[in-house]
Motif scaffolding. Structure first.
Motif, PDB file in Angstrom:
ATOM      1  N   ALA A 267       5.355 -27.363 -12.862  1.00  0.00           N
ATOM      2  CA  ALA A 267       4.771 -28.547 -13.510  1.00  0.00           C
ATOM      3  C   ALA A 267       5.274 -29.830 -12.866  1.00  0.00           C
ATOM      4  O   ALA A 267       4.518 -30.801 -12.689  1.00  0.00           O
ATOM      5  CB  ALA A 267       5.101 -28.530 -15.003  1.00  0.00           C
ATOM      6  N   ASN A 268       6.572 -29.869 -12.504  1.00  0.00           N
ATOM      7  CA  ASN A 268       7.130 -31.047 -11.831  1.00  0.00           C
ATOM      8  C   ASN A 268       6.471 -31.275 -10.481  1.00  0.00           C
ATOM      9  O   ASN A 268       6.136 -32.413 -10.118  1.00  0.00           O
ATOM     10  CB  ASN A 268       8.651 -30.855 -11.644  1.00  0.00           C
ATOM     11  CG  ASN A 268       9.438 -31.500 -12.773  1.00  0.00           C
ATOM     12  OD1 ASN A 268       9.047 -32.540 -13.281  1.00  0.00           O
ATOM     13  ND2 ASN A 268      10.545 -30.875 -13.147  1.00  0.00           N
ATOM     14  N   ALA A 269       6.322 -30.192  -9.754  1.00  0.00           N
ATOM     15  CA  ALA A 269       5.715 -30.313  -8.424  1.00  0.00           C
ATOM     16  C   ALA A 269       4.284 -30.821  -8.514  1.00  0.00           C
ATOM     17  O   ALA A 269       3.867 -31.691  -7.734  1.00  0.00           O
ATOM     18  CB  ALA A 269       5.753 -28.955  -7.719  1.00  0.00           C
ATOM     19  N   LYS A 270       3.516 -30.314  -9.473  1.00  0.00           N
ATOM     20  CA  LYS A 270       2.134 -30.762  -9.631  1.00  0.00           C
ATOM     21  C   LYS A 270       2.089 -32.213 -10.102  1.00  0.00           C
ATOM     22  O   LYS A 270       1.203 -32.974  -9.703  1.00  0.00           O
ATOM     23  CB  LYS A 270       1.397 -29.850 -10.618  1.00  0.00           C
ATOM     24  CG  LYS A 270       1.186 -28.435 -10.085  1.00  0.00           C
ATOM     25  CD  LYS A 270       0.494 -27.556 -11.092  1.00  0.00           C
ATOM     26  CE  LYS A 270      -0.976 -27.909 -11.244  1.00  0.00           C
ATOM     27  NZ  LYS A 270      -1.763 -27.602 -10.047  1.00  0.00           N
ATOM     28  N   PHE A 271       3.064 -32.591 -10.966  1.00  0.00           N
ATOM     29  CA  PHE A 271       3.094 -33.987 -11.430  1.00  0.00           C
ATOM     30  C   PHE A 271       3.430 -34.937 -10.283  1.00  0.00           C
ATOM     31  O   PHE A 271       2.827 -36.014 -10.145  1.00  0.00           O
ATOM     32  CB  PHE A 271       4.121 -34.118 -12.558  1.00  0.00           C
ATOM     33  CG  PHE A 271       4.347 -35.531 -13.005  1.00  0.00           C
ATOM     34  CD1 PHE A 271       3.360 -36.242 -13.682  1.00  0.00           C
ATOM     35  CD2 PHE A 271       5.552 -36.175 -12.725  1.00  0.00           C
ATOM     36  CE1 PHE A 271       3.574 -37.557 -14.085  1.00  0.00           C
ATOM     37  CE2 PHE A 271       5.754 -37.490 -13.119  1.00  0.00           C
ATOM     38  CZ  PHE A 271       4.778 -38.177 -13.800  1.00  0.00           C
ATOM     39  N   GLU A 272       4.402 -34.550  -9.439  1.00  0.00           N
ATOM     40  CA  GLU A 272       4.788 -35.402  -8.311  1.00  0.00           C
ATOM     41  C   GLU A 272       3.670 -35.511  -7.281  1.00  0.00           C
ATOM     42  O   GLU A 272       3.569 -36.522  -6.581  1.00  0.00           O
ATOM     43  CB  GLU A 272       6.055 -34.832  -7.665  1.00  0.00           C
ATOM     44  CG  GLU A 272       7.294 -34.982  -8.541  1.00  0.00           C
ATOM     45  CD  GLU A 272       8.495 -34.238  -7.966  1.00  0.00           C
ATOM     46  OE1 GLU A 272       8.329 -33.581  -6.911  1.00  0.00           O
ATOM     47  OE2 GLU A 272       9.578 -34.316  -8.573  1.00  0.00           O
ATOM     48  N   ASN A 273       2.839 -34.490  -7.217  1.00  0.00           N
ATOM     49  CA  ASN A 273       1.708 -34.523  -6.278  1.00  0.00           C
ATOM     50  C   ASN A 273       0.473 -35.169  -6.888  1.00  0.00           C
ATOM     51  O   ASN A 273      -0.580 -35.209  -6.241  1.00  0.00           O
ATOM     52  CB  ASN A 273       1.363 -33.109  -5.806  1.00  0.00           C
ATOM     53  CG  ASN A 273       2.477 -32.506  -4.968  1.00  0.00           C
ATOM     54  OD1 ASN A 273       3.209 -33.224  -4.298  1.00  0.00           O
ATOM     55  ND2 ASN A 273       2.594 -31.171  -5.008  1.00  0.00           N
ATOM     56  N   GLY A 274       0.606 -35.610  -8.142  1.00  0.00           N
ATOM     57  CA  GLY A 274      -0.508 -36.265  -8.791  1.00  0.00           C
ATOM     58  C   GLY A 274      -1.575 -35.331  -9.287  1.00  0.00           C
ATOM     59  O   GLY A 274      -2.665 -35.763  -9.668  1.00  0.00           O
ATOM     60  N   LYS A 275      -1.247 -34.023  -9.340  1.00  0.00           N
ATOM     61  CA  LYS A 275      -2.227 -33.044  -9.800  1.00  0.00           C
ATOM     62  C   LYS A 275      -1.943 -32.550 -11.220  1.00  0.00           C
ATOM     63  O   LYS A 275      -2.699 -31.740 -11.748  1.00  0.00           O
ATOM     64  CB  LYS A 275      -2.254 -31.845  -8.846  1.00  0.00           C
ATOM     65  CG  LYS A 275      -2.709 -32.201  -7.447  1.00  0.00           C
ATOM     66  CD  LYS A 275      -2.751 -30.969  -6.553  1.00  0.00           C
ATOM     67  CE  LYS A 275      -3.220 -31.320  -5.139  1.00  0.00           C
ATOM     68  NZ  LYS A 275      -3.244 -30.133  -4.265  1.00  0.00           N
TER      69      LYS A 275
END
Length: 406
Positions: A152-160
């Motif tokens: 979830a963090n990775a997707k949030f940081e990628n704007g997804k």
């Protein structure tokens, strides 16, 4: 239904994987003070047998004539009397039979206490087994949730993705950590409880087994063995003892025979008779006269009433055992059905969760559903463990009813 599926834990004794419940049965048998006390009662009752099967002590009396009694053959100076009483024929044997039957009933009471002890051990061992498995599940759940948080963090940081997904999974991680802490605090309580039954130090280490296997047992599991329950055997032996006690009371109301011998020391007489100064020997026979009949009648009635009492107690307990047996069989069937349901649900949810997670990783959707399904899976895993623990506790109760030997 002819057969009942039963899940049975197979343990390897004193191995690195844990100790089987049979190992703890053995420790409890050797250490438990209540069980030791019951065995001492049995041993004490065995000492009653020689007491009631022996003759009464003989009587010896010595008399000294302060003023010697003058007789034709000389003065009587001293008198010795020895006598022995004998109860009516068969009385001692009947009393021995009563004491023997009562001692055997004490041994059955000891066996019943041992079986109860095994049931007590099972009532703590299996919840401890459940707790250990729950700890493993919660630890694994925390690892999974942390991996979800990283995604979830990775997707949030990628704007997804969005921050709500991260916060939601963070809340679930804290819940899981709290649950794990509660389980860790509960573990010492169960360990101390089991150690108290085993009569060991409260904090001595307990290691439960991890191996399980599914087997089949007949539907009428050990039904015929109810008759061997030690409590039923104890009441039957007491009933038999009361029957013999009726015979004892009857025989005690019959005359007792006494044999004796008097020996009188006679001094030298003043007359020169041929037997002058010769000591006197006098055999004697005595009989008791049991003319006061109320006490013997009361003893007979007491034995008859106790016999009837034990008969009613046995009938009542036998009815209770049979009723409890069918109740426990139903509960075992219920847990079996639930276990079958939980196993299917866990399998289905695991597959669905993997699909959802893969879908979420490739698209920005359904993360809330992933978390919901993860919690659903966790719920069924916990219910599965709880059902297993309940199943084994009920099975231990059923083994107690049917006097299973371990």
């Amino acid at each position: 239904m002819r057969k009942l599926l039963i899940i049975s834990i197979l343990f390897f004794a004193f191995s690195a994987k844990g100790q089987s419940i049979n190992d703890y049965f053995l420790i409890a048998t050797e250490n438990n003070p209540e069980l030791k006390a019951k065995y001492k009662e049995f041993e004490a009752s065995m000492q009653r047998i020689p007491q009631v099967s022996s003759l009464p002590d003989p009587n010896l009396s010595i008399g000294y004539f302060i003023s010697p009694v003058e007789t034709r053959l000389g003065p009587q100076n001293m008198r010795f009397s020895l006598s022995q009483m004998f109860p009516w024929f068969g009385t001692l044997k009947a009393q021995k039979n009563v004491a023997t039957l009562m001692a055997e009933s004490k041994y059955q009471a000891f066996l019943n206490t041992k079986n109860q002890l095994f049931s007590q051990v099972a009532a703590v061992y299996y919840p401890l087994y459940e707790l250990v498995k729950l700890q493993n599940i919660e630890q694994e759940n925390i690892k999974i949730l942390e991996s979800y948080k990283n995604i979830a963090n990775a997707k949030f940081e990628n704007g997804k993705g969005n921050l709500v997904d991260v916060l939601r999974v963070d809340i679930m991680i804290k819940d899981a950590q709290t649950n794990l802490e509660i389980l860790n605090k509960k573990e010492p309580a169960l360990i101390s409880w089991l150690n108290s039954i085993l009569n060991r130090k409260y904090d001595e280490k307990i290691v439960v087994s991890q191996e399980i296997e599914v087997i089949e047992l007949p539907f009428q599991y050990r039904k015929d063995s109810i008759a061997t329950n030690p409590l039923l055997q104890e009441l039957e032996l007491k009933k038999q003892a009361s029957d013999v006690a009726i015979e004892v009371a009857r025989k005690q109301g019959l005359p007792k025979l006494g044999l004796g011998l008097d020996y009188v020391l006679v001094g030298k007489g003043m007359n020169n008779f041929p037997d002058s100064g010769k000591d006197v020997i006098m055999p004697m026979v005595t009989f008791s006269l049991p003319i006061f009949r109320k006490k013997y009648k009361a003893a007979t009635n007491e034995a008859k009433l106790m016999q009837e009492s034990y008969s009613f107690q046995k009938e009542a307990y036998e009815n209770k055992l049979n009723g409890t047996y069918y109740k426990l069989v139903f509960e075992l069937e219920k847990e079996r059905d639930l276990l079958k349901l939980y196993e299917g649900q866990v399998t289905t949810l695991s597959k669905s969760l993997n699909l959802l997670l893969a879908y979420y990783s490739n698209a920005n959707k359904d993360f809330e559903e992933v978390l919901r399904m993860q919690q659903e899976l966790l719920k069924y895993q916990k219910m599965q463990l709880s059902s297993i623990s309940t199943f084994y506790i009920k099975l231990a109760e059923l083994d107690y009813l049917t006097a299973k030997q371990f």
